[in-house]
Design an enzyme around this catalytic site. Structure first.
Site, PDB file in Angstrom:
ATOM      1  N   HIS A 196       0.829  -1.211   0.000  1.00 13.90           N
ATOM      2  CA  HIS A 196       0.000   0.000   0.000  1.00 13.90           C
ATOM      3  C   HIS A 196       0.857   1.251   0.000  1.00 13.90           C
ATOM      4  O   HIS A 196       0.512   2.254  -0.640  1.00 13.90           O
ATOM      5  CB  HIS A 196      -0.943  -0.004   1.202  1.00 13.90           C
ATOM      6  CG  HIS A 196      -2.089   0.955   1.066  1.00 13.90           C
ATOM      7  ND1 HIS A 196      -2.170   2.121   1.790  1.00 13.90           N
ATOM      8  CD2 HIS A 196      -3.193   0.917   0.277  1.00 13.90           C
ATOM      9  CE1 HIS A 196      -3.285   2.751   1.475  1.00 13.90           C
ATOM     10  NE2 HIS A 196      -3.919   2.055   0.555  1.00 13.90           N
ATOM     11  N   CYS A 197       1.973   1.208   0.693  1.00 17.23           N
ATOM     12  CA  CYS A 197       2.853   2.379   0.783  1.00 17.23           C
ATOM     13  C   CYS A 197       3.432   2.778  -0.577  1.00 17.23           C
ATOM     14  O   CYS A 197       3.683   3.957  -0.826  1.00 17.23           O
ATOM     15  CB  CYS A 197       3.994   2.112   1.753  1.00 17.23           C
ATOM     16  SG  CYS A 197       3.480   1.687   3.425  1.00 17.23           S
TER      17      CYS A 197
END
Length: 385
Positions: free
Chosen positions: A376-377
């Protein structure tokens, strides 16, 4: 520069909303890894991990891949070809970065408000299914309302963030999209995408540790009320849910995307720790209790589900922020982090239950998380509308 690529302020009567991540995407931002010190002693496998992520996403999304220069583009292209990515789906943008974690330094796309309150998550998924039936992926010309260029200051911790601070503006303009720089009380607002999660209907999740603490303080002096006004004006949010602390090892000081995520307009999945002796146990129990008492923008109780935590991931004595909550919801796929841990299968099964219309794709992240982030980052969605 044309009108739709100008840098502008938000008009007094303009309204936008940040779509939920499961709503149809026009594409995904990524930045090819190059900063070897982010993965000390383990950089070699990192580009291949990125290539594997691009391979899966390129089947269902257009990929906008930021690279440092022509040589980096050639290396990335060669690796993606070997990995089996759909190269027709990949567009390269040459923009200099410090680290390139696009969730935090990239632009946040916002769209016009929903036309009809009845146009709920299931209707949006039907739109996505029809688009895939006819085209295979969303076309590039589908435009969002605008890109938000929040100020990025290296998580209020690192000095080498000046290149990343310009990424949101430069990336938006390369796609010929209008970019808005959010302001409050006469100054640009610092905000990372990993600090927030939305249900697309007016509710936002965040943590006190990230936005209200004086440690790694993003916007000195800002209160809950200040953030509600910022979120209301720029993201279409009317209701903020404040959790307390993030997970152990989180270098960002409390990003919510390692902690709790919306999976539909009324459901939040949060990580829990079963070992009372573990550092995460008490903080995660407190957050779970808070969520069970919280309500959405319409005053309805949340439906709360849980994901396990993997056993602590430690490298060279450093606790790393390994979490199953750091998944990415793409068009028809959910890319889920795994860590060669027995809890992997439990987490994957829960995500399959929560996303029955998506393929759950496990991505090995034990090397990737040494950079203090995972799937997600590194991604940032571009909603279709």
């Amino acid at each position: 520069m044309t009108a739709d690529t100008q840098q502008t302020a938000l008009g007094r009567d303009e309204k936008f909303r940040m779509p939920a991540e499961w709503e149809p995407h026009a594409g995904t931002w990524l930045a090819w890894p190059h900063e070897v010190t982010d993965w000390p002693g383990k950089f070699a496998p990192i580009p291949w991990a990125f290539a594997e992520i691009v391979r899966h996403l390129s089947r269902v999304e257009n990929i906008y891949l930021i690279v440092e220069d022509r040589a980096a583009r050639a290396r990335a292209h060669a690796m993606l070809r070997k990995a089996g990515a759909d190269l027709q789906a990949v567009s390269y943008l040459r923009i200099h970065t410090d680290r390139g974690w696009m969730r935090d330094s990239g632009p946040i796309a916002v769209a016009p408000p929903l036309r009809d309150d009845a146009e709920d998550g299931e209707a949006l998924r039907a739109i996505a299914a029809e688009a895939f039936r006819t085209t295979g992926r969303f076309e590039r010309e589908y435009a969002v309302g605008a890109m938000l260029g929040f100020r990025f200051n290296g998580w209020a911790k690192y000095r080498d963030h000046r290149k990343d601070a310009k990424v949101a503006e430069r990336a938006s303009l390369r796609l010929r999209r209008r970019v808005i720089f959010p302001e409050h009380k006469g100054r640009r607002v610092v905000l990372e995408g990993g600090a927030i999660d939305v249900n697309g209907r007016g509710t936002l999740l965040t943590t006190e540790e990230c936005l209200l603490s004086r440690v790694q303080e993003r916007n000195p002096g800002f209160t809950r009320e200040d953030y509600l006004e910022i979120f209301r004006r720029y993201l279409g949010v009317t209701h903020v849910l404040w959790l307390k602390n993030g997970i152990a090892g989180d270098d960002t000081h409390g990003h919510v995307d390692d902690l709790a995520r919306f999976t539909d307009p009324s459901t939040v999945v949060t990580v829990v720790e079963n070992d009372p002796a573990e550092a995460n146990y008490a903080p995660l129990e407190e957050n779970l209790a808070r969520l069970k008492a919280m309500k959405d923008q319409d005053g309805r109780p949340l439906h709360v589900e849980t994901l396990p935590m993997p056993a602590p991931v430690i490298f060279d004595g450093q606790r790393l922020p390994a979490s199953y909550a750091n998944f990415y919801i793409a068009n028809q796929k959910v890319l889920a982090p795994t860590f060669n841990d027995p809890a992997d299968r439990v987490a994957l099964a829960k995500l399959a239950e929560l996303f029955p219309s998506h393929e759950i794709v496990p991505i090995y992240c034990r090397d990737l998380v040494l950079g203090l982030g995972s799937i997600h980052c590194m991604t940032q969605q571009i909603p279709r509308r």
